[in-house]
Scaffold this active site. Structure first.
Site, PDB file in Angstrom:
ATOM      1  N   ASP A   1      -0.499  21.436  28.200  1.00 52.95           N
ATOM      2  CA  ASP A   1      -1.431  20.726  29.076  1.00 52.95           C
ATOM      3  C   ASP A   1      -0.618  20.236  30.270  1.00 52.95           C
ATOM      4  O   ASP A   1       0.258  19.373  30.110  1.00 52.95           O
ATOM      5  CB  ASP A   1      -2.060  19.545  28.323  1.00 52.95           C
ATOM      6  CG  ASP A   1      -3.002  18.742  29.201  1.00 52.95           C
ATOM      7  OD1 ASP A   1      -3.078  19.012  30.425  1.00 52.95           O
ATOM      8  OD2 ASP A   1      -3.662  17.831  28.671  1.00 52.95           O
ATOM      9  N   VAL A   2      -0.899  20.780  31.443  1.00 59.82           N
ATOM     10  CA  VAL A   2      -0.060  20.452  32.606  1.00 59.82           C
ATOM     11  C   VAL A   2      -0.146  18.977  32.996  1.00 59.82           C
ATOM     12  O   VAL A   2       0.680  18.492  33.771  1.00 59.82           O
ATOM     13  CB  VAL A   2      -0.397  21.336  33.839  1.00 59.82           C
ATOM     14  CG1 VAL A   2      -0.092  22.802  33.556  1.00 59.82           C
ATOM     15  CG2 VAL A   2      -1.831  21.142  34.308  1.00 59.82           C
TER      16      VAL A   2
ATOM     17  N   ARG B   1      -5.549  33.708  31.899  1.00 63.08           N
ATOM     18  CA  ARG B   1      -6.634  34.562  32.406  1.00 63.08           C
ATOM     19  C   ARG B   1      -6.640  34.485  33.936  1.00 63.08           C
ATOM     20  O   ARG B   1      -5.862  33.742  34.550  1.00 63.08           O
ATOM     21  CB  ARG B   1      -7.986  34.130  31.829  1.00 63.08           C
ATOM     22  CG  ARG B   1      -8.492  32.825  32.403  1.00 63.08           C
ATOM     23  CD  ARG B   1      -9.901  32.478  31.928  1.00 63.08           C
ATOM     24  NE  ARG B   1     -10.472  31.447  32.780  1.00 63.08           N
ATOM     25  CZ  ARG B   1     -11.670  30.899  32.594  1.00 63.08           C
ATOM     26  NH1 ARG B   1     -12.407  31.263  31.573  1.00 63.08           N
ATOM     27  NH2 ARG B   1     -12.128  29.988  33.440  1.00 63.08           N
TER      28      ARG B   1
ATOM     29  N   ASN C   1      -0.340  27.052  38.932  1.00 58.91           N
ATOM     30  CA  ASN C   1      -1.603  27.758  39.176  1.00 58.91           C
ATOM     31  C   ASN C   1      -2.778  27.145  38.414  1.00 58.91           C
ATOM     32  O   ASN C   1      -3.929  27.309  38.816  1.00 58.91           O
ATOM     33  CB  ASN C   1      -1.395  29.234  38.786  1.00 58.91           C
ATOM     34  CG  ASN C   1      -2.678  30.012  38.680  1.00 58.91           C
ATOM     35  OD1 ASN C   1      -3.282  30.384  39.680  1.00 58.91           O
ATOM     36  ND2 ASN C   1      -3.130  30.248  37.444  1.00 58.91           N
TER      37      ASN C   1
ATOM     38  N   ASP D   1      -0.597  27.505  29.181  1.00 61.13           N
ATOM     39  CA  ASP D   1      -2.038  27.315  29.339  1.00 61.13           C
ATOM     40  C   ASP D   1      -2.580  26.621  28.101  1.00 61.13           C
ATOM     41  O   ASP D   1      -1.885  26.512  27.078  1.00 61.13           O
ATOM     42  CB  ASP D   1      -2.718  28.701  29.514  1.00 61.13           C
ATOM     43  CG  ASP D   1      -4.064  28.637  30.235  1.00 61.13           C
ATOM     44  OD1 ASP D   1      -4.940  27.883  29.779  1.00 61.13           O
ATOM     45  OD2 ASP D   1      -4.232  29.357  31.237  1.00 61.13           O
TER      46      ASP D   1
ATOM     47  N   LYS E   1      -6.944  19.748  46.226  1.00 62.31           N
ATOM     48  CA  LYS E   1      -6.355  20.917  46.885  1.00 62.31           C
ATOM     49  C   LYS E   1      -5.796  20.554  48.271  1.00 62.31           C
ATOM     50  O   LYS E   1      -4.814  21.149  48.711  1.00 62.31           O
ATOM     51  CB  LYS E   1      -7.378  22.051  46.968  1.00 62.31           C
ATOM     52  CG  LYS E   1      -7.732  22.650  45.596  1.00 62.31           C
ATOM     53  CD  LYS E   1      -6.536  23.324  44.928  1.00 62.31           C
ATOM     54  CE  LYS E   1      -6.885  23.963  43.602  1.00 62.31           C
ATOM     55  NZ  LYS E   1      -5.711  24.553  42.932  1.00 62.31           N
TER      56      LYS E   1
ATOM     57  N   TYR F   1     -12.656  18.369  43.683  1.00 65.75           N
ATOM     58  CA  TYR F   1     -11.765  19.539  43.749  1.00 65.75           C
ATOM     59  C   TYR F   1     -11.016  19.574  45.080  1.00 65.75           C
ATOM     60  O   TYR F   1      -9.789  19.718  45.113  1.00 65.75           O
ATOM     61  CB  TYR F   1     -12.609  20.791  43.567  1.00 65.75           C
ATOM     62  CG  TYR F   1     -11.856  22.099  43.560  1.00 65.75           C
ATOM     63  CD1 TYR F   1     -11.096  22.475  42.459  1.00 65.75           C
ATOM     64  CD2 TYR F   1     -11.940  22.980  44.645  1.00 65.75           C
ATOM     65  CE1 TYR F   1     -10.428  23.701  42.442  1.00 65.75           C
ATOM     66  CE2 TYR F   1     -11.276  24.203  44.624  1.00 65.75           C
ATOM     67  CZ  TYR F   1     -10.523  24.562  43.522  1.00 65.75           C
ATOM     68  OH  TYR F   1      -9.866  25.771  43.504  1.00 65.75           O
TER      69      TYR F   1
HETATM   70  N1  LIG Z   1     -11.884  30.792  41.223  1.00 63.49           N
HETATM   71  C1  LIG Z   1     -11.901  30.675  42.534  1.00 63.49           C
HETATM   72  O1  LIG Z   1     -12.886  31.013  43.185  1.00 63.49           O
HETATM   73  C2  LIG Z   1     -10.679  30.120  43.247  1.00 63.49           C
HETATM   74  C3  LIG Z   1     -10.666  30.096  44.651  1.00 63.49           C
HETATM   75  C4  LIG Z   1      -9.545  29.602  45.325  1.00 63.49           C
HETATM   76  C5  LIG Z   1      -8.466  29.124  44.577  1.00 63.49           C
HETATM   77  N2  LIG Z   1      -8.509  29.133  43.205  1.00 63.49           N
HETATM   78  C6  LIG Z   1      -7.355  28.594  42.480  1.00 63.49           C
HETATM   79  O2  LIG Z   1      -6.728  29.662  41.779  1.00 63.49           O
HETATM   80  C7  LIG Z   1      -6.042  29.121  40.643  1.00 63.49           C
HETATM   81  C8  LIG Z   1      -6.376  29.980  39.418  1.00 63.49           C
HETATM   82  O3  LIG Z   1      -7.739  29.838  39.097  1.00 63.49           O
HETATM   83  P1  LIG Z   1      -8.638  31.063  38.621  1.00 63.49           P
HETATM   84  O4  LIG Z   1      -9.566  31.381  39.701  1.00 63.49           O
HETATM   85  O5  LIG Z   1      -7.790  32.127  38.060  1.00 63.49           O
HETATM   86  O6  LIG Z   1      -9.508  30.347  37.476  1.00 63.49           O
HETATM   87  P2  LIG Z   1      -9.308  30.307  35.879  1.00 63.49           P
HETATM   88  O7  LIG Z   1     -10.230  29.264  35.390  1.00 63.49           O
HETATM   89  O8  LIG Z   1      -9.430  31.679  35.312  1.00 63.49           O
HETATM   90  O9  LIG Z   1      -7.785  29.869  35.708  1.00 63.49           O
HETATM   91  C9  LIG Z   1      -7.362  28.542  35.546  1.00 63.49           C
HETATM   92  C10 LIG Z   1      -6.521  28.468  34.294  1.00 63.49           C
HETATM   93  O10 LIG Z   1      -5.994  27.124  34.200  1.00 63.49           O
HETATM   94  C11 LIG Z   1      -6.048  26.757  32.844  1.00 63.49           C
HETATM   95  N3  LIG Z   1      -6.028  25.300  32.709  1.00 63.49           N
HETATM   96  C12 LIG Z   1      -7.017  24.427  33.020  1.00 63.49           C
HETATM   97  N4  LIG Z   1      -6.650  23.184  32.720  1.00 63.49           N
HETATM   98  C13 LIG Z   1      -5.387  23.259  32.225  1.00 63.49           C
HETATM   99  C14 LIG Z   1      -4.459  22.307  31.739  1.00 63.49           C
HETATM  100  N5  LIG Z   1      -4.752  20.989  31.693  1.00 63.49           N
HETATM  101  N6  LIG Z   1      -3.248  22.726  31.330  1.00 63.49           N
HETATM  102  C15 LIG Z   1      -2.939  24.057  31.360  1.00 63.49           C
HETATM  103  N7  LIG Z   1      -3.776  25.010  31.792  1.00 63.49           N
HETATM  104  C16 LIG Z   1      -4.988  24.606  32.225  1.00 63.49           C
HETATM  105  C17 LIG Z   1      -7.336  27.374  32.315  1.00 63.49           C
HETATM  106  O11 LIG Z   1      -7.330  27.455  30.899  1.00 63.49           O
HETATM  107  C18 LIG Z   1      -7.330  28.739  33.007  1.00 63.49           C
HETATM  108  O12 LIG Z   1      -6.706  29.729  32.227  1.00 63.49           O
HETATM  109  C19 LIG Z   1      -6.475  27.669  40.541  1.00 63.49           C
HETATM  110  O13 LIG Z   1      -5.453  26.855  41.064  1.00 63.49           O
HETATM  111  C20 LIG Z   1      -7.714  27.595  41.402  1.00 63.49           C
HETATM  112  O14 LIG Z   1      -7.929  26.305  41.904  1.00 63.49           O
HETATM  113  C21 LIG Z   1      -9.584  29.641  42.532  1.00 63.49           C
END
Ligand SMILES: NC(=O)c1ccc[n+]([C@@H]2O[C@H](COP(=O)([O-])OP(=O)(O)OC[C@H]3O[C@@H](n4cnc5c(N)ncnc54)[C@H](O)[C@@H]3O)[C@@H](O)[C@H]2O)c1
Length: 263
Positions: A61-62, A17, A88, A38, A158, A154
């Site tokens: 699971d990463v 997602r 990601n 994922d 990062k 967090y």
């Molecule tokens: N959401 C924000 O505002 C934001 C801002 C800056 C950066 N990011 C970064 O962008 C990236 C994507 O996040 P997003 O915003 O799409 O959120 P999101 O929650 O939609 O996506 C994260 C995905 O990682 C998966 N995930 C979590 N733990 C996992 C595990 N142990 N093994 C495998 N998969 C796992 C989740 O199921 C999810 O599908 C992340 O690295 C996040 O830190 C997000």
């Protein structure tokens, strides 16, 4: 331009997602075969089905070395040797320093920091066999600038991801494997929503903030940035960025460029 990843196999963690799904869609459109890795099985399988024969979903699971081994074995069998890895997947948690638990710190460390390192280790044999590779680590502006909003767990992961990126770039460059860090200011609102005060429109607040710095050109929709993040990921994954390694690449509308004092 099209076919910018033609013939390449890419693994995208957290691809079920949000940002990862946008990247998977763009990569397939640009000719890649894509593995979505994922924990969210239903969404991941639905996306892989939508993308057709060039995509597969694999539960992973990463934070688990065994899961990485099984993922890479499945990718090699069904798609081919991975030339691209997008680290990601990540988790968010929010708590001030005096309340954050060891459990939260360790959970985010395992997914956001250990996960990308295990991923790099897992794809190295394939990239070395191919003679090249591109690894894109999904950072955050929270890994560049601190915010006073309970992000110690967090933000520490990062910030670390940028160190992992540079260290890996130094060690793997001789194998023609490039490692870069993308620095977005936004992503899926579903990630942050559970932690926001009720009624707070985070996207709208961010849009107002960044549009004071960078006015969107007439042809752009402005904030929200999924597509912009996916396009930068595509550039870093593709041969177009052959001169780039060890770098931070912001997609943040100037958010980390400096402070804006004008009212
Ligand atoms: N959401 C924000 O505002 C934001 C801002 C800056 C950066 N990011 C970064 O962008 C990236 C994507 O996040 P997003 O915003 O799409 O959120 P999101 O929650 O939609 O996506 C994260 C995905 O990682 C998966 N995930 C979590 N733990 C996992 C595990 N142990 N093994 C495998 N998969 C796992 C989740 O199921 C999810 O599908 C992340 O690295 C996040 O830190 C997000």
């Amino acid at each position: 331009m099209s076919g910018r990843l033609q013939g390449k196999v890419a693994i995208i963690t957290g691809g079920s997602r949000g940002t990862g799904a946008a990247i998977a869609r763009l990569f397939v459109a640009e000719g890649a075969r894509v593995a979505i890795a994922d924990l969210r099985e239903e969404q991941g399988r639905a996306l892989a089905a939508e993308l057709g024969g060039d995509a597969l979903f694999h539960r992973c699971d990463v934070a688990s070395r065994d899961d990485w081994a099984a993922l890479v074995a499945a990718v090699r069998e069904h798609l081919g040797e991975p030339a691209v890895l997008v680290n990601n997947a990540a988790l968010l948690d929010i708590a001030p320093i005096d309340e954050v638990t060891e459990e939260s710190l360790e959970r985010l460390f395992r997914v956001n920091q250990l996960g990308p390192i295990l991923g790099i280790q897992a794809v190295l044999p394939s990239m070395r066999a191919l003679g090249y590779g591109s690894i894109v680590n999904m950072g955050s502006t929270d890994g560049v600038l601190a915010q006073d909003m309970g992000l110690i767990a967090y933000a520490s992961t990062k910030f670390a991801l940028r160190g992992i990126t540079r260290t890996a770039a130094m060690e793997l460059g001789r194998d023609a494997i490039r490692v870069n860090c993308l620095v977005p200011d936004s992503g899926n609102i579903e990630m942050s929503a559970p932690f926001l005060p009720e009624g707070m429109d985070h996207d709208e607040l961010m849009r107002q903030h960044v549009e004071q710095i960078l006015k969107p050109p007439p042809w752009a929709s402005g904030f929200h940035r999924y597509e912009e993040i996916a396009r930068m990921t595509l550039f870093l994954a593709s041969d177009e960025s052959s001169g780039c390694t060890g770098g931070d690449f912001p997609v943040d509308g100037g958010y980390t460029a400096g402070r804006r004092f004008r009212p």
